[in-house]
Scaffold this motif. Structure first.
Motif, mmCIF file in Angstrom:
data_model
loop_
_atom_site.group_PDB
_atom_site.id
_atom_site.type_symbol
_atom_site.label_atom_id
_atom_site.label_comp_id
_atom_site.label_asym_id
_atom_site.label_seq_id
_atom_site.Cartn_x
_atom_site.Cartn_y
_atom_site.Cartn_z
ATOM 1 N N PHE A 14 12.978 16.629 -10.493
ATOM 2 C CA PHE A 14 12.352 15.604 -10.440
ATOM 3 C C PHE A 14 13.128 14.533 -10.232
ATOM 4 O O PHE A 14 12.932 13.396 -9.546
ATOM 5 N N VAL A 15 14.448 14.378 -10.847
ATOM 6 C CA VAL A 15 15.480 13.060 -10.632
ATOM 7 C C VAL A 15 16.296 13.213 -9.325
ATOM 8 O O VAL A 15 16.722 12.222 -9.096
ATOM 9 N N ALA A 16 16.628 14.391 -9.106
ATOM 10 C CA ALA A 16 17.483 14.492 -7.957
ATOM 11 C C ALA A 16 17.449 13.844 -6.668
ATOM 12 O O ALA A 16 18.544 13.449 -6.276
ATOM 13 N N PRO A 17 16.013 13.760 -6.128
ATOM 14 C CA PRO A 17 16.215 12.976 -5.165
ATOM 15 C C PRO A 17 16.631 11.518 -5.038
ATOM 16 O O PRO A 17 16.815 10.883 -3.975
ATOM 17 N N ALA A 18 16.613 10.961 -6.206
ATOM 18 C CA ALA A 18 16.840 9.600 -6.537
ATOM 19 C C ALA A 18 18.509 9.453 -6.519
ATOM 20 O O ALA A 18 18.830 8.293 -6.830
ATOM 21 N N LEU A 19 19.101 10.435 -6.572
ATOM 22 C CA LEU A 19 20.652 10.282 -7.003
ATOM 23 C C LEU A 19 21.378 10.472 -5.694
ATOM 24 O O LEU A 19 20.971 10.957 -4.533
ATOM 25 N N PRO B 179 16.507 26.114 -20.563
ATOM 26 C CA PRO B 179 16.983 25.862 -19.087
ATOM 27 C C PRO B 179 15.876 25.538 -17.915
ATOM 28 O O PRO B 179 16.144 24.924 -17.298
ATOM 29 N N TYR B 180 14.683 26.053 -18.096
ATOM 30 C CA TYR B 180 13.735 25.707 -17.104
ATOM 31 C C TYR B 180 13.072 24.118 -17.297
ATOM 32 O O TYR B 180 12.850 23.609 -16.266
ATOM 33 N N ILE B 181 13.128 23.859 -18.556
ATOM 34 C CA ILE B 181 12.704 22.379 -18.765
ATOM 35 C C ILE B 181 13.913 21.549 -18.093
ATOM 36 O O ILE B 181 13.354 20.691 -17.441
ATOM 37 N N LEU B 182 15.050 21.796 -18.286
ATOM 38 C CA LEU B 182 16.126 21.026 -17.689
ATOM 39 C C LEU B 182 15.850 21.007 -16.132
ATOM 40 O O LEU B 182 16.417 20.196 -15.568
ATOM 41 N N TYR B 183 15.845 22.244 -15.689
ATOM 42 C CA TYR B 183 15.681 22.414 -14.148
ATOM 43 C C TYR B 183 14.618 21.507 -13.578
ATOM 44 O O TYR B 183 14.472 20.885 -12.658
ATOM 45 N N GLN B 184 13.132 21.427 -14.367
ATOM 46 C CA GLN B 184 12.299 20.538 -13.984
ATOM 47 C C GLN B 184 12.572 19.138 -13.988
ATOM 48 O O GLN B 184 12.282 18.318 -12.987
ATOM 49 N N ILE B 185 13.375 18.757 -14.874
ATOM 50 C CA ILE B 185 13.709 17.437 -15.073
ATOM 51 C C ILE B 185 14.897 17.100 -13.904
ATOM 52 O O ILE B 185 14.611 15.864 -13.239
ATOM 53 N N HIS C 124 0.904 -1.310 0.061
ATOM 54 C CA HIS C 124 0.048 0.048 0.028
ATOM 55 C C HIS C 124 0.901 1.162 -0.233
ATOM 56 O O HIS C 124 0.658 2.135 -0.737
ATOM 57 N N GLU C 125 1.992 1.122 0.610
ATOM 58 C CA GLU C 125 2.754 2.487 0.761
ATOM 59 C C GLU C 125 3.588 2.737 -0.401
ATOM 60 O O GLU C 125 3.844 3.781 -0.873
ATOM 61 N N SER C 126 4.172 1.528 -1.050
ATOM 62 C CA SER C 126 4.510 1.747 -2.426
ATOM 63 C C SER C 126 3.731 2.179 -3.538
ATOM 64 O O SER C 126 4.180 2.850 -4.203
ATOM 65 N N GLY C 127 2.414 1.752 -3.380
ATOM 66 C CA GLY C 127 1.719 2.242 -4.493
ATOM 67 C C GLY C 127 1.456 3.853 -4.090
ATOM 68 O O GLY C 127 1.353 4.710 -5.058
ATOM 69 N N LEU C 128 1.380 4.211 -3.010
ATOM 70 C CA LEU C 128 0.977 5.671 -2.533
ATOM 71 C C LEU C 128 2.371 6.286 -3.350
ATOM 72 O O LEU C 128 2.044 7.329 -3.582
ATOM 73 N N THR C 129 3.442 5.666 -2.985
ATOM 74 C CA THR C 129 4.699 6.384 -3.514
ATOM 75 C C THR C 129 4.764 6.545 -5.096
ATOM 76 O O THR C 129 5.119 7.605 -5.700
ATOM 77 N N PHE C 130 4.352 5.293 -5.679
ATOM 78 C CA PHE C 130 4.210 5.489 -7.040
ATOM 79 C C PHE C 130 3.240 6.594 -7.368
ATOM 80 O O PHE C 130 3.719 7.382 -8.287
ATOM 81 N N LEU C 131 2.101 6.566 -6.743
ATOM 82 C CA LEU C 131 1.111 7.715 -7.163
ATOM 83 C C LEU C 131 1.593 9.135 -7.084
ATOM 84 O O LEU C 131 1.588 9.985 -7.784
ATOM 85 N N SER C 132 2.478 9.319 -5.904
ATOM 86 C CA SER C 132 2.738 10.568 -5.696
ATOM 87 C C SER C 132 4.046 10.748 -6.604
ATOM 88 O O SER C 132 4.049 12.210 -6.946
ATOM 89 N N HIS C 133 4.733 9.914 -7.120
ATOM 90 C CA HIS C 133 5.688 10.410 -8.241
ATOM 91 C C HIS C 133 4.916 10.707 -9.374
ATOM 92 O O HIS C 133 5.592 11.449 -9.870
ATOM 93 N N LEU C 134 4.073 9.946 -9.649
ATOM 94 C CA LEU C 134 3.185 10.164 -10.906
ATOM 95 C C LEU C 134 2.507 11.778 -11.015
ATOM 96 O O LEU C 134 2.587 12.427 -11.615
ATOM 97 N N VAL C 135 2.252 12.001 -9.666
ATOM 98 C CA VAL C 135 1.484 13.464 -9.442
ATOM 99 C C VAL C 135 2.574 14.508 -9.649
ATOM 100 O O VAL C 135 2.330 15.455 -10.236
ATOM 101 N N GLU C 136 3.894 14.296 -9.083
ATOM 102 C CA GLU C 136 4.749 15.090 -9.127
ATOM 103 C C GLU C 136 5.336 15.407 -10.597
ATOM 104 O O GLU C 136 5.465 16.456 -10.992
ATOM 105 N N LEU C 137 5.339 14.141 -11.411
ATOM 106 C CA LEU C 137 5.729 14.206 -12.799
ATOM 107 C C LEU C 137 4.649 15.068 -13.415
ATOM 108 O O LEU C 137 5.243 15.814 -14.504
ATOM 109 N N ARG C 138 3.476 14.821 -13.300
ATOM 110 C CA ARG C 138 2.361 15.582 -13.829
ATOM 111 C C ARG C 138 2.130 17.065 -13.729
ATOM 112 O O ARG C 138 2.211 18.045 -14.674
#
Length: 279
Positions: free
Chosen positions: A100-105, A91-97, A9-23
């Motif tokens: 989104f990716v930085a927390p996993a690095l 530059p703004y597009i790359l900043y958003q990318i 359930h927690e992993s599902g919530l995490t996945f959905l939160s990532h999708l919301v952030e990506l959106r």
């Protein structure tokens, strides 16, 4: 039973939160590009005149460009405004990318990737500027000088836009050679010494890539290949400096909040690197 379902359930919530952030980040990108496009669309004709300036400078007096389709005079400048909006918003597009990716690095990956992102967009803009201010005037002067007698060069505005965008993209992409070199060394695909030994093959490959990316004339191919060669040498120099100052991954501090799978993956990779050192 309830406890056994909690991790899923927690992993599902995490996945959905990532999708919301990506959106959300994609919506921000679309919004910024739309705003910039709306501003540029108001001056799209002036923008196209500025783009055509290197060509118009060498056209005979009294001549000009033509529109072979009824709607070209409207849609071609609008297309240019849209492409320019994406370029300006990069530059703004790359900043958003990055955001989104930085927390996993890992921390050492963040220290490397952020400068590479800044360097890549700077080099891309430098490539476009080089193509507009240096390559285009030389290339168009050459084309007009080699036009057969009795032939009037009357370029369609749509064809010219496609030609120039291809040149801009080719030079912008070619100027990313140092970034590509450093990334290949960072991933362990090649070493600076190995690249130096294969320099003759790399130079031949550079000229082949230039022949594919540019129009079929030797001048534009040379104008692209020579900067790519220089950029390759600069990437080789900086990759040597990167290898010299690269931190040992064994000294890396675990990221706070790292889950068990990530910890095990890190432990296995560290043990593999230790085995390689011993061997």
């Amino acid at each position: 039973m309830t406890n056994s379902q909690t991790p899923d359930h927690e992993s599902g919530l995490t996945f959905l939160s990532h999708l919301v952030e990506l959106r959300d980040r994609l919506l921000r990108i679309v919004l910024v590009v739309a705003v910039v496009f709306g501003v540029l669309a108001l001056v799209s004709n002036d923008l196209y005149t500025l783009l055509a300036k290197p060509l118009l400078a060498y056209m005979p007096k009294g001549s000009g460009m033509i529109a072979t389709e009824v709607s070209s005079s409207f849609f071609v400048p609008i297309k240019l405004a849209l492409v320019a909006a994406v370029f300006i918003s990069m530059p703004y597009i790359l900043y958003q990318i990055w955001a989104f990716v930085a927390p996993a690095l890992y921390s050492h990956e963040k220290r490397l990737i952020l400068p590479l992102l800044v360097g890549s967009i700077t080099l891309f803009y430098c490539g476009i500027s080089f193509a507009y201010f240096v390559v285009s005037p030389i290339m168009f002067e050459f084309f007009f000088a080699t036009t057969p007698e009795g032939v009037a060069m009357m370029t369609d505005i749509g064809s010219y836009l496609d030609f120039v965008l291809t040149i801009f993209f080719a030079f912008g992409l070619a100027f990313e050679v140092p970034i590509a070199t450093i990334l290949l060394v960072w991933m362990g695909v090649v070493t600076p010494e190995g690249l130096a030994e294969k320099r003759p093959y790399v130079v031949v490959g550079i000229f082949l890539v230039a022949a594919v990316l540019t129009p079929p004339d030797p001048l534009s191919q040379t104008l692209l290949a020579v900067p790519m060669w220089i950029l390759f040498e600069s990437g080789l120099f900086f990759s040597r400096a990167f290898v010299k100052h690269r931190r040992n991954p064994d000294d890396e501090i675990p990221v706070e909040g790292e889950n068990m799978d990530e910890t095990l993956d890190r432990y296995e990779s560290d043990e593999e690197s230790l085995r390689n050192k011993k061997s």
